[in-house]
Design an enzyme around this catalytic site. Structure first.
Site, PDB file in Angstrom:
ATOM      1  CE1 TYR A  77      -4.101  -1.506  -0.472  1.00 44.92           C
ATOM      2  CE2 TYR A  77      -3.218  -3.123   1.068  1.00 44.92           C
ATOM      3  CZ  TYR A  77      -4.157  -2.750   0.122  1.00 44.92           C
ATOM      4  OH  TYR A  77      -5.149  -3.622  -0.243  1.00 44.92           O
ATOM      5  NE  ARG A  80      -2.982  -0.342  -5.133  1.00 42.47           N
ATOM      6  CZ  ARG A  80      -4.196  -0.874  -5.018  1.00 42.47           C
ATOM      7  NH1 ARG A  80      -4.451  -1.784  -4.100  1.00 42.47           N
ATOM      8  NH2 ARG A  80      -5.157  -0.489  -5.823  1.00 42.47           N
ATOM      9  CD  GLN A 112     -16.317  -2.364  -8.501  1.00 46.87           C
ATOM     10  OE1 GLN A 112     -16.095  -3.551  -8.302  1.00 46.87           O
ATOM     11  NE2 GLN A 112     -16.578  -1.903  -9.698  1.00 46.87           N
ATOM     12  CG  ASP A 115      -8.055   5.980  -8.066  1.00 42.75           C
ATOM     13  OD1 ASP A 115      -8.808   6.981  -8.089  1.00 42.75           O
ATOM     14  OD2 ASP A 115      -8.162   5.060  -8.908  1.00 42.75           O
ATOM     15  CG  HIS A 130     -14.029  -2.225  -3.039  1.00 43.72           C
ATOM     16  ND1 HIS A 130     -13.801  -2.733  -4.298  1.00 43.72           N
ATOM     17  CD2 HIS A 130     -15.148  -2.857  -2.594  1.00 43.72           C
ATOM     18  CE1 HIS A 130     -14.736  -3.625  -4.597  1.00 43.72           C
ATOM     19  NE2 HIS A 130     -15.564  -3.710  -3.590  1.00 43.72           N
ATOM     20  CB  CYS A 138      -7.013   2.180  15.182  1.00 46.18           C
ATOM     21  SG  CYS A 138      -6.333   1.159  16.506  1.00 46.18           S
ATOM     22  N   GLY A 197     -15.933   0.848 -16.680  1.00 44.79           N
ATOM     23  CA  GLY A 197     -14.629   0.231 -16.438  1.00 44.79           C
ATOM     24  C   GLY A 197     -14.548  -0.740 -15.288  1.00 44.79           C
ATOM     25  CB  SER A 199     -13.642  -7.208 -14.829  1.00 39.15           C
ATOM     26  OG  SER A 199     -13.546  -7.331 -13.420  1.00 39.15           O
ATOM     27  CB  ALA A 241     -12.997   5.792 -18.986  1.00 35.77           C
TER      28      ALA A 241
HETATM   29  N1  APR Z   1     -11.581   2.646 -19.914  1.00 34.20           N
HETATM   30  C1  APR Z   1     -12.599   1.931 -19.376  1.00 34.20           C
HETATM   31  N2  APR Z   1     -12.473   0.663 -18.938  1.00 34.20           N
HETATM   32  C2  APR Z   1     -11.255   0.096 -19.026  1.00 34.20           C
HETATM   33  C3  APR Z   1     -10.143   0.769 -19.570  1.00 34.20           C
HETATM   34  C4  APR Z   1     -10.343   2.104 -20.033  1.00 34.20           C
HETATM   35  N3  APR Z   1      -9.359   2.821 -20.534  1.00 34.20           N
HETATM   36  N4  APR Z   1      -9.078  -0.068 -19.523  1.00 34.20           N
HETATM   37  C5  APR Z   1      -9.507  -1.213 -18.977  1.00 34.20           C
HETATM   38  N5  APR Z   1     -10.835  -1.137 -18.692  1.00 34.20           N
HETATM   39  C6  APR Z   1     -11.719  -2.136 -18.098  1.00 34.20           C
HETATM   40  C7  APR Z   1     -11.353  -3.562 -18.451  1.00 34.20           C
HETATM   41  O1  APR Z   1     -11.964  -3.930 -19.681  1.00 34.20           O
HETATM   42  C8  APR Z   1     -11.938  -4.332 -17.254  1.00 34.20           C
HETATM   43  O2  APR Z   1     -13.286  -4.676 -17.503  1.00 34.20           O
HETATM   44  O3  APR Z   1     -11.569  -2.046 -16.709  1.00 34.20           O
HETATM   45  C9  APR Z   1     -11.909  -3.320 -16.136  1.00 34.20           C
HETATM   46  C10 APR Z   1     -10.868  -3.605 -15.062  1.00 34.20           C
HETATM   47  O4  APR Z   1     -11.219  -4.804 -14.427  1.00 34.20           O
HETATM   48  P1  APR Z   1     -10.649  -5.150 -12.977  1.00 34.20           P
HETATM   49  O5  APR Z   1      -9.159  -4.932 -12.978  1.00 34.20           O
HETATM   50  O6  APR Z   1     -11.165  -6.488 -12.597  1.00 34.20           O
HETATM   51  O7  APR Z   1     -11.225  -3.996 -12.064  1.00 34.20           O
HETATM   52  P2  APR Z   1     -12.566  -3.887 -11.239  1.00 34.20           P
HETATM   53  O8  APR Z   1     -13.710  -4.492 -11.966  1.00 34.20           O
HETATM   54  O9  APR Z   1     -12.668  -2.475 -10.802  1.00 34.20           O
HETATM   55  O10 APR Z   1     -12.209  -4.793  -9.990  1.00 34.20           O
HETATM   56  C11 APR Z   1     -13.082  -4.820  -8.917  1.00 34.20           C
HETATM   57  O11 APR Z   1     -11.479  -6.089  -7.615  1.00 34.20           O
HETATM   58  O12 APR Z   1      -9.179  -5.828  -7.445  1.00 34.20           O
HETATM   59  C12 APR Z   1     -10.368  -5.839  -6.756  1.00 34.20           C
HETATM   60  O13 APR Z   1     -11.133  -4.531  -4.964  1.00 34.20           O
HETATM   61  C13 APR Z   1     -10.510  -4.457  -6.218  1.00 34.20           C
HETATM   62  O14 APR Z   1     -12.100  -2.766  -6.656  1.00 34.20           O
HETATM   63  C14 APR Z   1     -11.409  -3.814  -7.239  1.00 34.20           C
HETATM   64  C15 APR Z   1     -12.342  -4.971  -7.617  1.00 34.20           C
END
Ligand code: APR
Length: 251
Positions: A77, A80, A112, A115, A130, A138, A197, A199, A241
């Site tokens: 962290y 990050r 989620q 940042d 999240h 603490c 954005g 998954s 995005a």
């Molecule tokens: N613009 C929009 N979407 C994008 C871009 C972009 N430029 N680049 C990538 N993506 C999309 C990908 O297609 C994918 O669907 O962002 C998504 C990222 O997926 P993950 O990394 O799985 O992120 P997320 O869905 O936010 O994960 C959820 O999982 O890691 C844990 O707690 C963490 O909050 C996070 C949660």
């Protein structure tokens, strides 16, 4: 029948995107994921292959990982945090802040992401389900989470009130996201649901779209590829995005 849902879903080309008209009675729920910050230079969980320095992210972002090796967790962290201080919000973060200025609290922005880029882009009301990278709390007493952008690469921080271990204010794998009741209320009250954005693989957030649909809302996904829960969206607007979000809404 999933096949029928897929058939009904429209996947329109970018040139055909019509802005979502936000009327005076509309309430918009926007869920953002790692993808909205990708063009600011923060690698998504998927891009990184779920790994950090050969450690599985689950091993540094879970209560088990914390119990086993808190120094490793703080190193993860700390890096990050240091990175977050160097990145800037992009046009998508800024567009959502503009939407908030136009429709006020009829926008519910739920992220989620841990940042701080929505806030840096000008958003004032952001629900970080999240947690927040730039906060700590603490693990031993009930003191409220506090702003903390420091790095702890070596020594572990302790609470100056109770001596307990200070941990990142993050919802780790296996923990319950923050403010689920507030989110549930906002979901029920909305008329339009948009995910940007994400998954669609991590629950409970991945399930919000089905709740929104069950309330009769219009559901739209924005991202370069279809998410895992694509069949629950009325439309998938494929693009990054920064390509799609600045002209996504008309309010
Ligand atoms: N613009 C929009 N979407 C994008 C871009 C972009 N430029 N680049 C990538 N993506 C999309 C990908 O297609 C994918 O669907 O962002 C998504 C990222 O997926 P993950 O990394 O799985 O992120 P997320 O869905 O936010 O994960 C959820 O999982 O890691 C844990 O707690 C963490 O909050 C996070 C949660």
């Amino acid at each position: 029948m999933p096949g029928a849902t897929l058939m009904a879903m429209s996947r329109v080309g970018r040139a055909d995107f019509q802005p979502i008209e936000v009327g005076a009675n509309d309430r918009v729920f926007v869920l953002t994921g790692a993808g909205i910050s990708a063009e600011s230079g923060i690698a998504t969980f998927r891009d990184a292959g779920g790994l950090w320095e050969k450690h599985r992210v689950e091993d540094v972002a879970s209560p088990e990982g914390w119990r086993k090796d808190p120094k490793l967790v703080w190193r993860f962290y700390s890096l990050r945090r240091a990175q977050a201080l160097t990145v800037e919000p992009n046009a998508a973060h800024i567009a959502l802040a503009k939407l908030e200025r136009a429709i006020g609290d009829r926008l519910f922005l739920c992220t989620q992401n841990v940042d701080p880029l929505h806030e840096r882009g000008g958003s004032e009301r952001v629900l970080h389900m999240h947690g927040e990278l730039m906060k700590s709390r603490c693990s031993g007493c009930a003191r409220a989470p506090f702003t903390d952008d420091k790095s702890y690469p070596d020594a572990l921080p302790v609470c100056d009130r109770c001596g307990g271990a200070i941990r990142p204010h993050i919802c780790w794998f296996g923990e319950i996201p923050f403010d689920m009741e507030v989110i549930g209320d906002a979901l029920r009250r909305s008329t339009v649901f948009v995910t940007i954005g994400s998954s669609g693989a991590v629950y409970p957030a991945a399930g919000f779209v089905r709740a929104a649909r069950s309330f009769g809302q219009r559901t739209i996904y924005v991202g370069p590829e279809e998410p895992e829960n694509a069949s629950a969206f009325d439309e998938c607007r494929l693009g990054t995005a920064t390509q799609v979000v600045p002209s996504l809404f008309s309010a």
